[in-house]
Design a protein around this motif. Sequence first.
Motif, short mmCIF file in Angstrom:
data_model
loop_
_atom_site.label_atom_id
_atom_site.label_comp_id
_atom_site.label_asym_id
_atom_site.label_seq_id
_atom_site.Cartn_x
_atom_site.Cartn_y
_atom_site.Cartn_z
N UNK A 187 0.83 -1.21 0.00
CA UNK A 187 0.00 0.00 0.00
C UNK A 187 0.86 1.25 0.00
N UNK A 188 1.96 1.22 0.76
CA UNK A 188 2.87 2.37 0.80
C UNK A 188 3.57 2.57 -0.54
N UNK A 189 4.01 1.47 -1.15
CA UNK A 189 4.66 1.56 -2.47
C UNK A 189 3.68 2.13 -3.49
N UNK A 190 2.42 1.69 -3.41
CA UNK A 190 1.39 2.21 -4.32
C UNK A 190 1.20 3.71 -4.13
N UNK A 191 1.16 4.15 -2.88
CA UNK A 191 1.00 5.58 -2.60
C UNK A 191 2.16 6.39 -3.14
N UNK A 192 3.38 5.88 -2.96
CA UNK A 192 4.57 6.58 -3.44
C UNK A 192 4.57 6.66 -4.97
N UNK A 193 4.33 5.52 -5.61
CA UNK A 193 4.36 5.48 -7.08
C UNK A 193 3.29 6.39 -7.69
N UNK A 194 2.08 6.34 -7.12
CA UNK A 194 1.00 7.17 -7.65
C UNK A 194 1.28 8.65 -7.44
N UNK A 195 1.73 9.01 -6.24
CA UNK A 195 2.00 10.41 -5.91
C UNK A 195 3.11 10.99 -6.78
#
Length: 492
Positions: free
Chosen positions: A396-404
């Motif tokens: 979930x954190x990796x997803x947030x970083x990549x999307x942001x």
Amino acid sequence: MGIVQRQGLRNTIISYLGLALGFVSTTLVLPRFLEPQQLGLTGTLASIATLFAQVAALGFASVGIRFFPYFRNRENGHHGFLPFLVGVPLLGFVVVLGLYLLSRPFLIGLYEQDAALLNTYYLWGAVFALFTLLYSLLDAYLKALYHTAFSSFLQDILLRLLILGGALLFAQGWLTFHGYVLWYVGVNGALVLLLTGYLVRIGELHWRPRRAVLAVRPVRELLGVGAFTLLSSLAGSIIMYIDTLMVGAQVNLAAAGIYGIAFNISTALAIPARSLNKIAFPLLADYWKEQNLTGMADFYRRTTRLNTLIGCFLALGIGLNLDFIYSLMRADYAQGTVVVLLLLGSRLFDGITGVNGLILVTSPRYRFDLIFNVSLALLTILLNVLLIPRLGIVGAAVAAVAAQISINLARTWFVWRSFGMQPFTWRIPLILLIAAAAGLAGWLVPTLPSALLTMLLRSATLAGVYAGLILLTGVAPEVAALLKGLRQRLGH
């Protein structure tokens, strides 16, 4: 001092007190008393209530602030504006409630491991949503009346104190966990009652419906603006809350609680940028009004440099002292260490890319901001679906970083191509190098028997090296000017 100035000053004080109180309570106190699953449940209920209420509101909170000047007339009850403002979203609430109840088997089924627990409080999620909806509408009405300090006090300070009080009662055994959940939901209802009482006190609770409200502005216009606002605000809420919901569904509520605490720790990095944005928004609007793109470009670069300067220091301070922060909580929450580091990187990049979002939303091409927000929400959901099953809360954190990072790069490019301005100068990479050197110096500090002493020594080393190199290189003229001003005052 006029009402706007008085309310603005009070809001500023309340905002900073609330931010400090919120960080202490949600990051340091609640995790000592509540297990990850318990925090995961309350966080999930809050997320459900927020999304539910936003859909039901149909964007009318923003509509109320934007169009109220056309209805303003205290003598005749503002043409029945308040009943209209609350009535239409309540109809929306009934519709969404029907869908919410019909979807119960499907939504509960998503939470396999915690289905029984979530099912117990499913209807309370709807009650929570009703309180959230009513509060947001009354708050919007008060903002339109230029009475904002009291609602800010309720939301930023009193609510947090009441939740903290409930947790203390639970810790002392005066409340069961079931009682704490009902307390958690109920204090939001208490805020609605207090806000209603405040409206009575200032003589602005005009509940009588009037047919004239339909003639002041075309209803189709109000609904159209509301629909646009709904999409924008809903996209923002999805970005904010979808991680917790999807972690709870794809892993379990305990993991959602651990992720939620990690998320709260990382929010400390967003406080300076959020405060700066409150000042930047009206300034950028003035720049656009005056067509002063040169001044705007200079402001863009200076705010980006300031966000980078403060953001790097805070990110390093939090990252180097995570062991100490987690030592204040139950041991289970330390599983979120990697999540905190990833989210700090995401928030730091958001600060470094400057105020591109505010430039866009105040510009003539403001509708493109909705496209970026919707794209960010969809990308976040997609990446969560792909990564959470494989990596858990780290996914979930990796997803947030990549999307942001992806959306911020796209938005920065769009502002550059559309308006010919970008925020980067040679000072930005130099600040990053200085931050890396200061971070390395802090990391090399040995771990002492006392966690508190280790934290103090690391923080002092970080601050000394960082500040020394910043002043030595002159990379931040604002800091040098601030010190010069302080010296002159002390000299006198």
